[in-house]
Design a protein around this motif. Structure first.
Motif, PDB file in Angstrom:
ATOM      1  N   UNK A 117      -1.338  -4.323   6.955  1.00 46.68           N
ATOM      2  CA  UNK A 117      -1.155  -3.762   5.821  1.00 46.68           C
ATOM      3  C   UNK A 117      -0.780  -4.387   4.946  1.00 46.68           C
ATOM      4  N   UNK A 118      -0.671  -5.581   5.442  1.00 51.01           N
ATOM      5  CA  UNK A 118      -0.657  -6.906   3.425  1.00 51.01           C
ATOM      6  C   UNK A 118      -1.571  -6.491   2.774  1.00 51.01           C
ATOM      7  N   UNK A 119      -3.537  -6.164   3.097  1.00 49.24           N
ATOM      8  CA  UNK A 119      -4.093  -5.824   1.713  1.00 49.24           C
ATOM      9  C   UNK A 119      -4.590  -4.483   1.316  1.00 49.24           C
ATOM     10  N   UNK A 120      -3.166  -3.761   1.704  1.00 44.33           N
ATOM     11  CA  UNK A 120      -3.787  -2.623   0.985  1.00 44.33           C
ATOM     12  C   UNK A 120      -1.763  -2.500   0.293  1.00 44.33           C
ATOM     13  N   UNK A 121      -1.174  -3.301   0.303  1.00 42.60           N
ATOM     14  CA  UNK A 121      -0.078  -3.256  -0.244  1.00 42.60           C
ATOM     15  C   UNK A 121      -0.038  -4.359  -1.628  1.00 42.60           C
ATOM     16  N   UNK A 122      -0.313  -5.098  -1.397  1.00 49.12           N
ATOM     17  CA  UNK A 122      -0.652  -5.983  -2.954  1.00 49.12           C
ATOM     18  C   UNK A 122      -1.320  -5.657  -3.877  1.00 49.12           C
ATOM     19  N   UNK A 123      -1.008  -5.444  -5.305  1.00 46.17           N
ATOM     20  CA  UNK A 123      -1.611  -5.097  -6.063  1.00 46.17           C
ATOM     21  C   UNK A 123      -1.889  -3.041  -5.600  1.00 46.17           C
ATOM     22  N   UNK A 124      -1.407  -2.744  -4.781  1.00 47.06           N
ATOM     23  CA  UNK A 124      -1.650  -0.810  -4.870  1.00 47.06           C
ATOM     24  C   UNK A 124      -0.805  -0.413  -5.593  1.00 47.06           C
ATOM     25  N   UNK A 125      -1.844   0.785  -5.864  1.00 49.48           N
ATOM     26  CA  UNK A 125      -1.310   2.516  -6.585  1.00 49.48           C
ATOM     27  C   UNK A 125      -0.449   3.048  -5.716  1.00 49.48           C
ATOM     28  N   UNK A 126      -1.186   4.072  -5.235  1.00 55.01           N
ATOM     29  CA  UNK A 126      -0.818   4.464  -3.861  1.00 55.01           C
ATOM     30  C   UNK A 126      -1.721   4.165  -2.461  1.00 55.01           C
ATOM     31  N   UNK A 127      -1.048   4.998  -2.296  1.00 56.57           N
ATOM     32  CA  UNK A 127      -2.158   5.004  -0.373  1.00 56.57           C
ATOM     33  C   UNK A 127      -2.023   6.521  -0.379  1.00 56.57           C
ATOM     34  N   UNK A 128      -3.204   6.758   0.893  1.00 57.15           N
ATOM     35  CA  UNK A 128      -2.880   8.516   1.431  1.00 57.15           C
ATOM     36  C   UNK A 128      -2.343   8.250   2.752  1.00 57.15           C
ATOM     37  N   UNK A 129      -1.460   9.607   2.954  1.00 56.43           N
ATOM     38  CA  UNK A 129      -0.434   9.352   4.244  1.00 56.43           C
ATOM     39  C   UNK A 129      -0.947  10.579   4.648  1.00 56.43           C
ATOM     40  N   UNK A 130      -0.790  10.275   6.528  1.00 62.35           N
ATOM     41  CA  UNK A 130      -0.975  11.660   7.309  1.00 62.35           C
ATOM     42  C   UNK A 130      -0.033  11.262   8.623  1.00 62.35           C
ATOM     43  N   UNK A 131       0.240  12.688   8.697  1.00 63.03           N
ATOM     44  CA  UNK A 131       0.645  13.105   9.838  1.00 63.03           C
ATOM     45  C   UNK A 131       0.098  14.278  10.400  1.00 63.03           C
ATOM     46  N   UNK A 132       0.152  13.703  11.958  1.00 63.65           N
ATOM     47  CA  UNK A 132      -0.476  14.556  13.090  1.00 63.65           C
ATOM     48  C   UNK A 132       0.703  15.260  13.932  1.00 63.65           C
ATOM     49  N   UNK A 133       1.022  16.041  14.172  1.00 67.17           N
ATOM     50  CA  UNK A 133       1.167  16.663  15.795  1.00 67.17           C
ATOM     51  C   UNK A 133       2.678  16.044  15.320  1.00 67.17           C
ATOM     52  N   UNK A 134       3.486  15.413  14.844  1.00 71.00           N
ATOM     53  CA  UNK A 134       5.012  14.215  14.563  1.00 71.00           C
ATOM     54  C   UNK A 134       6.111  15.059  15.165  1.00 71.00           C
ATOM     55  N   UNK A 151       5.246   7.729 -13.760  1.00 74.01           N
ATOM     56  CA  UNK A 151       3.820   7.805 -14.669  1.00 74.01           C
ATOM     57  C   UNK A 151       3.147   6.517 -14.958  1.00 74.01           C
ATOM     58  N   UNK A 152       3.440   5.414 -14.182  1.00 77.67           N
ATOM     59  CA  UNK A 152       2.761   4.051 -14.297  1.00 77.67           C
ATOM     60  C   UNK A 152       2.885   3.594 -13.332  1.00 77.67           C
ATOM     61  N   UNK A 153       3.352   3.944 -12.294  1.00 78.07           N
ATOM     62  CA  UNK A 153       2.818   2.686 -11.178  1.00 78.07           C
ATOM     63  C   UNK A 153       1.898   3.676  -9.791  1.00 78.07           C
ATOM     64  N   UNK A 154       2.476   5.196 -10.015  1.00 74.99           N
ATOM     65  CA  UNK A 154       1.568   6.006  -9.322  1.00 74.99           C
ATOM     66  C   UNK A 154       1.405   5.336  -7.533  1.00 74.99           C
ATOM     67  N   UNK A 155       2.200   5.271  -7.103  1.00 74.37           N
ATOM     68  CA  UNK A 155       3.264   5.306  -6.070  1.00 74.37           C
ATOM     69  C   UNK A 155       2.727   6.534  -5.183  1.00 74.37           C
ATOM     70  N   UNK A 156       2.718   6.493  -3.739  1.00 76.06           N
ATOM     71  CA  UNK A 156       2.908   7.767  -2.931  1.00 76.06           C
ATOM     72  C   UNK A 156       4.330   7.682  -2.378  1.00 76.06           C
ATOM     73  N   UNK A 157       4.946   8.797  -2.475  1.00 80.71           N
ATOM     74  CA  UNK A 157       6.359   8.988  -2.550  1.00 80.71           C
ATOM     75  C   UNK A 157       6.534  10.089  -1.301  1.00 80.71           C
ATOM     76  N   UNK A 158       7.314   9.892  -1.257  1.00 80.75           N
ATOM     77  CA  UNK A 158       8.282  10.675   0.113  1.00 80.75           C
ATOM     78  C   UNK A 158       9.258  11.187  -0.462  1.00 80.75           C
ATOM     79  N   UNK A 159       9.824  12.052  -0.813  1.00 79.45           N
ATOM     80  CA  UNK A 159      11.157  12.309  -0.929  1.00 79.45           C
ATOM     81  C   UNK A 159      12.246  12.920  -1.088  1.00 79.45           C
ATOM     82  N   UNK A 160      13.135  12.201  -0.744  1.00 76.65           N
ATOM     83  CA  UNK A 160      13.657  14.014   0.724  1.00 76.65           C
ATOM     84  C   UNK A 160      15.272  14.228  -0.572  1.00 76.65           C
TER      85      UNK A 160
END
Length: 341
Positions: free
Chosen positions: A1-18, A196-205
């Motif tokens: 995970x560390x390679x995707x987190x440093x300086x990251x924008x957003x990441x793809x997220x997939x949930x499969x039959x969870x 709008x400035x950071x562009x994170x992938x967000x799941x918001x409940x």
């Protein structure tokens, strides 16, 4: 995970039959949940209490372990990762905020960078940057303790702490639910500016459908066991609810809710009316309608860069909505002071 987190924008997220089945329970809390979320997308989970929306979110960072299924971040299964390392690279914001009362604001924000082995200088610079990002003056707030901040200020610190290690994904569990309506509206507006400035992938409940409309790129309307009743953009859900269950969440006034999604510049403007009331061209049609009804105005001038460029009235707002909405049936919120421009 560390390679995707440093300086990251957003990441793809997939949930499969969870799925999640708690010990001693025959009925799953979450059953066969499948969803793909694009990098930088803000997805709202909305549903009644107990439907499984928070359980689903907590399985993403493994605060709750899935019983079955797979969860992929940038194609990598989170179940193959050390859960503590995983959580350090996923931002997490909750309604209760969870600031440590014996730590200063600076120390609270710097917890995860410290755990990741950042230098004191790098951590201090990041803390200062984040306080400025959430509009808290570092000189004024760094050395304070949580009890010395208002609820809204504490929530800003909670968001800053979640962003400290620049995670590609953020999970937010009703973060503004405990604030008063005025503070909540301000925090929502600031959050949209920040996203709008950071562009994170967000799941918001949230349980608040109006909040979901205001914030979400897409909304997942969930029923029991986190069954997805509809997953689409706010505009699409308001225009075409998938079933009666979704319609019940939208409630009355779907057409009026849609106005909040349409900017003034998308309407067919009339000629400048010379009205004493005006609305900025980048405001929403809901803003314009509120002013018209509040002041009994026949029309509003639309202003761009300080200059009137056209006008709006109820008929033109209705035309932009694609519906004939009688003014007498339109609820209003109003804007103190009248002018938006």
């Amino acid at each position: 995970m560390s390679t995707t987190a440093e300086g990251a924008g957003g990441a793809s997220l997939s949930l499969r039959d969870v799925s999640k089945v708690y010990s001693g329970q025959s009925t799953p809390a979450v059953e066969d949940f499948t969803m793909d979320i694009r990098p930088g997308e803000l997805v709202m989970f909305v549903g009644p209490s107990g439907c499984g929306k928070t359980t689903t979110m907590k399985m993403i960072n493994r605060i709750i372990e899935p019983t079955s299924g797979s969860i992929l971040i940038n194609g990598r299964d989170v179940l193959s990762l050390n859960p503590n390392d995983l959580r350090r690279h996923i931002g997490y914001v909750i309604q209760q905020i969870g600031l440590f009362p014996h730590m200063t604001i600076s120390e609270n924000i710097g917890i995860v960078p410290k755990l990741l082995g950042w230098s004191k200088q790098k951590t201090a610079a990041r803390v200062e940057e984040l306080l400025e990002t959430v509009q808290l003056d570092p000189r004024e707030f760094s050395a304070r303790f949580p009890r010395q901040l208002s609820g809204g200020q504490q929530q800003r610190v909670g968001v800053a702490r979640a962003l400290a290690a620049d995670p590609p994904i953020m999970l937010m569990d009703e973060p503004f639910g405990a604030t008063d309506p005025i503070t909540r509206e301000r925090l929502q507006a600031e959050f949209l500016r920040l996203q709008a400035s950071i562009g994170k992938t967000i799941v918001f409940v949230t349980h608040d459908f109006d909040e979901a409309i205001k914030l979400g790129d897409r909304i997942a309307v969930l029923s029991q066991r986190s069954r997805i009743e509809q997953f689409d953009t706010p505009a699409a859900i308001l225009a075409e609810p998938a079933n009666e269950y979704v319609s019940s969440f939208i409630g009355a006034g779907a057409a009026i809710k849609r106005l909040a999604l349409i900017p003034v510049f998308e309407a067919d403007l009339g000629p400048v009316a010379g009205s004493p009331w005006s609305v900025p061209i980048d405001a929403t049609l809901r803003d314009a309608l509120d002013l018209i009804v509040l002041h009994g105005a026949g029309a509003l001038d639309v202003v761009e860069a300080g200059k009137a460029v056209g006008s709006l009235d109820v008929e033109r707002i209705s035309a932009a909505l694609g519906a004939d909405v009688p003014i007498g049936r339109l609820p209003t919120t109003g804007h103190p002071g009248g002018r938006l421009s």
